[in-house]
Design a protein around this motif. Sequence first.
Motif, PDB file in Angstrom:
ATOM      1  N   UNK A 196       7.541   9.301  17.868  1.00 52.21           N
ATOM      2  CA  UNK A 196       6.754   8.648  16.829  1.00 52.21           C
ATOM      3  C   UNK A 196       7.129   7.171  16.736  1.00 52.21           C
ATOM      4  N   UNK A 197       6.152   6.294  16.487  1.00 56.65           N
ATOM      5  CA  UNK A 197       6.488   4.880  16.287  1.00 56.65           C
ATOM      6  C   UNK A 197       7.187   4.623  14.959  1.00 56.65           C
ATOM      7  N   UNK A 198       7.197   5.603  14.087  1.00 56.04           N
ATOM      8  CA  UNK A 198       7.823   5.445  12.774  1.00 56.04           C
ATOM      9  C   UNK A 198       9.335   5.558  12.876  1.00 56.04           C
ATOM     10  N   UNK A 199      10.067   4.858  12.015  1.00 55.55           N
ATOM     11  CA  UNK A 199      11.520   5.070  11.950  1.00 55.55           C
ATOM     12  C   UNK A 199      11.825   6.475  11.439  1.00 55.55           C
ATOM     13  N   UNK A 200      12.902   7.063  11.953  1.00 57.50           N
ATOM     14  CA  UNK A 200      13.318   8.405  11.548  1.00 57.50           C
ATOM     15  C   UNK A 200      14.670   8.293  10.845  1.00 57.50           C
ATOM     16  N   UNK A 201      14.693   8.706   9.584  1.00 60.67           N
ATOM     17  CA  UNK A 201      15.896   8.594   8.760  1.00 60.67           C
ATOM     18  C   UNK A 201      16.315   9.986   8.305  1.00 60.67           C
ATOM     19  N   UNK A 202      17.562  10.340   8.556  1.00 63.29           N
ATOM     20  CA  UNK A 202      18.107  11.595   8.059  1.00 63.29           C
ATOM     21  C   UNK A 202      19.013  11.352   6.875  1.00 63.29           C
ATOM     22  N   UNK A 203      19.074  12.325   5.985  1.00 63.54           N
ATOM     23  CA  UNK A 203      19.956  12.251   4.817  1.00 63.54           C
ATOM     24  C   UNK A 203      21.032  13.311   4.987  1.00 63.54           C
ATOM     25  N   UNK A 204      22.266  12.904   4.927  1.00 60.21           N
ATOM     26  CA  UNK A 204      23.368  13.827   5.169  1.00 60.21           C
ATOM     27  C   UNK A 204      23.426  14.925   4.105  1.00 60.21           C
ATOM     28  N   UNK A 205      23.540  16.191   4.546  1.00 57.83           N
ATOM     29  CA  UNK A 205      23.758  17.284   3.593  1.00 57.83           C
ATOM     30  C   UNK A 205      25.235  17.505   3.305  1.00 57.83           C
ATOM     31  N   UNK A 208       0.818  -1.194   0.000  1.00 58.67           N
ATOM     32  CA  UNK A 208       0.000   0.000   0.000  1.00 58.67           C
ATOM     33  C   UNK A 208       0.854   1.246   0.000  1.00 58.67           C
ATOM     34  N   UNK A 209       0.227   2.352   0.324  1.00 58.48           N
ATOM     35  CA  UNK A 209       0.889   3.645   0.282  1.00 58.48           C
ATOM     36  C   UNK A 209       1.409   4.025   1.657  1.00 58.48           C
ATOM     37  N   UNK A 210       2.731   4.163   1.833  1.00 55.19           N
ATOM     38  CA  UNK A 210       3.256   4.580   3.129  1.00 55.19           C
ATOM     39  C   UNK A 210       2.940   6.043   3.390  1.00 55.19           C
ATOM     40  N   UNK A 211       2.771   6.374   4.649  1.00 52.33           N
ATOM     41  CA  UNK A 211       2.567   7.773   5.041  1.00 52.33           C
ATOM     42  C   UNK A 211       3.937   8.343   5.398  1.00 52.33           C
ATOM     43  N   UNK A 212       4.386   9.253   4.560  1.00 56.90           N
ATOM     44  CA  UNK A 212       5.740   9.786   4.681  1.00 56.90           C
ATOM     45  C   UNK A 212       5.671  11.234   5.142  1.00 56.90           C
ATOM     46  N   UNK A 213       6.439  11.564   6.155  1.00 55.18           N
ATOM     47  CA  UNK A 213       6.587  12.951   6.601  1.00 55.18           C
ATOM     48  C   UNK A 213       8.026  13.370   6.342  1.00 55.18           C
ATOM     49  N   UNK A 231      -2.285  12.342   1.170  1.00 54.22           N
ATOM     50  CA  UNK A 231      -2.080  11.577   2.393  1.00 54.22           C
ATOM     51  C   UNK A 231      -0.747  10.841   2.382  1.00 54.22           C
ATOM     52  N   UNK A 232      -0.159  10.659   1.199  1.00 52.38           N
ATOM     53  CA  UNK A 232       1.076   9.888   1.099  1.00 52.38           C
ATOM     54  C   UNK A 232       2.283  10.659   1.591  1.00 52.38           C
ATOM     55  N   UNK A 233       2.370  11.944   1.249  1.00 49.55           N
ATOM     56  CA  UNK A 233       3.537  12.754   1.598  1.00 49.55           C
ATOM     57  C   UNK A 233       3.070  14.031   2.298  1.00 49.55           C
ATOM     58  N   UNK A 234       3.592  14.251   3.488  1.00 49.13           N
ATOM     59  CA  UNK A 234       3.388  15.519   4.187  1.00 49.13           C
ATOM     60  C   UNK A 234       4.755  16.158   4.373  1.00 49.13           C
ATOM     61  N   UNK A 235       4.884  17.393   3.937  1.00 48.36           N
ATOM     62  CA  UNK A 235       6.141  18.121   4.070  1.00 48.36           C
ATOM     63  C   UNK A 235       5.968  19.214   5.119  1.00 48.36           C
ATOM     64  N   UNK A 236       6.747  19.122   6.188  1.00 51.91           N
ATOM     65  CA  UNK A 236       6.764  20.181   7.195  1.00 51.91           C
ATOM     66  C   UNK A 236       7.893  21.124   6.805  1.00 51.91           C
ATOM     67  N   UNK A 239       0.596  14.426  11.940  1.00 48.86           N
ATOM     68  CA  UNK A 239       1.237  13.766  10.801  1.00 48.86           C
ATOM     69  C   UNK A 239       2.455  12.972  11.245  1.00 48.86           C
ATOM     70  N   UNK A 240       3.265  13.548  12.118  1.00 50.24           N
ATOM     71  CA  UNK A 240       4.459  12.851  12.601  1.00 50.24           C
ATOM     72  C   UNK A 240       4.068  11.622  13.417  1.00 50.24           C
TER      73      UNK A 240
END
Length: 332
Positions: free
Chosen positions: A234-243, A3-8, A37-42, A200-201
């Motif tokens: 949040x119960x969701x995993x939190x992944x950062x992308x290095x700048x 299905x469609x993941x809910x991504x923040x 609903x799939x992507x929320x951008x804060x 959302x988070x």
Amino acid sequence: MTGSPRIVVLAGGVGGSRFVLGVREALRARGVAETTDSITVVVNTGDDLWLSGVRLQPDVDSITYALAGVNDTGRGWGRAGDSERVNHELQQWGAGWPWFTLGDLDLGTHLARTGWLRDGLTPTQVLERMAGRWPLGARLLPMTDAEADTVVDVRDDAGGGIRSMHFQEWWTRHRATLEPVRFDNPGIEDALPAPGVIEAIASADVVLLAPSNPVVSIGPILAVPGVRDAVRTTPAPVVGVSPIIGGRVVRGMADVCLAAIGVETSALAVARHYGARSGDGVLDAWLLAEEDAQVADEVAELGIRSPVAPLWMTDAARSAALAEAALAAAGV
């Protein structure tokens, strides 16, 4: 995950807009039905300012324009094919900032926004109205409806003290050449997260920290009371992308910002700055560039998983591949 993941996504700046585009394209490649609903951008609103009587939201507009496909990809900001007649006229009147360019189409956005704000709409409601113009494929939320513009304290060599200026003056006029000693968002301690941000988070399947400036893009978002706690719990995993790639910033002057808060310009140092959720930080995983693979074990010692992937977002395909790597790091 089916299905469609809910991504923040927490994002700001050019890196944030490119990454958000990549997330949308990665879901399209998966054949996920495109809904808000799939992507929320804060979105970071610390860059916001009042100028010539209108409210500017640079990061909000950059991400909106990018998702709409109307952004100026060469400059990295503003609308494609824009003109500057009104900006020139403002300068003839001595209004605004002569070193801060406002495109005519961009001014249309600022005027519309300001009118709606003066009519009583909140920034969240204004952004919702703006997003209705184009099929963005994502829901955009400001980090807060409060005004918490970033102020930079710089060392005044001539006066021998400290002077303050709006972030945009330091960044755009002085190109970050004045030594910063402090970044502040006056009023942020009393701000509330914009409606929908915490929810959302809390309900996300994955939270992603875009490869945006850790100090003046991601930093203000996490500084809004309640947001950092929401990311940590949040119960969701939190992944950062290095700048940071190979010990250098990809774009802009993030290295100067990092130095001001005592963080060296390295992928490892920024991972340490964000910290592990197993401690008192916000990360479960930190996506490293191939050029920084040698520090993966040291990142792991912080309690942060450290997958490695190509991080250069030089075109839409590479941005989508990066987003897919970030989702894979989250197991979604």
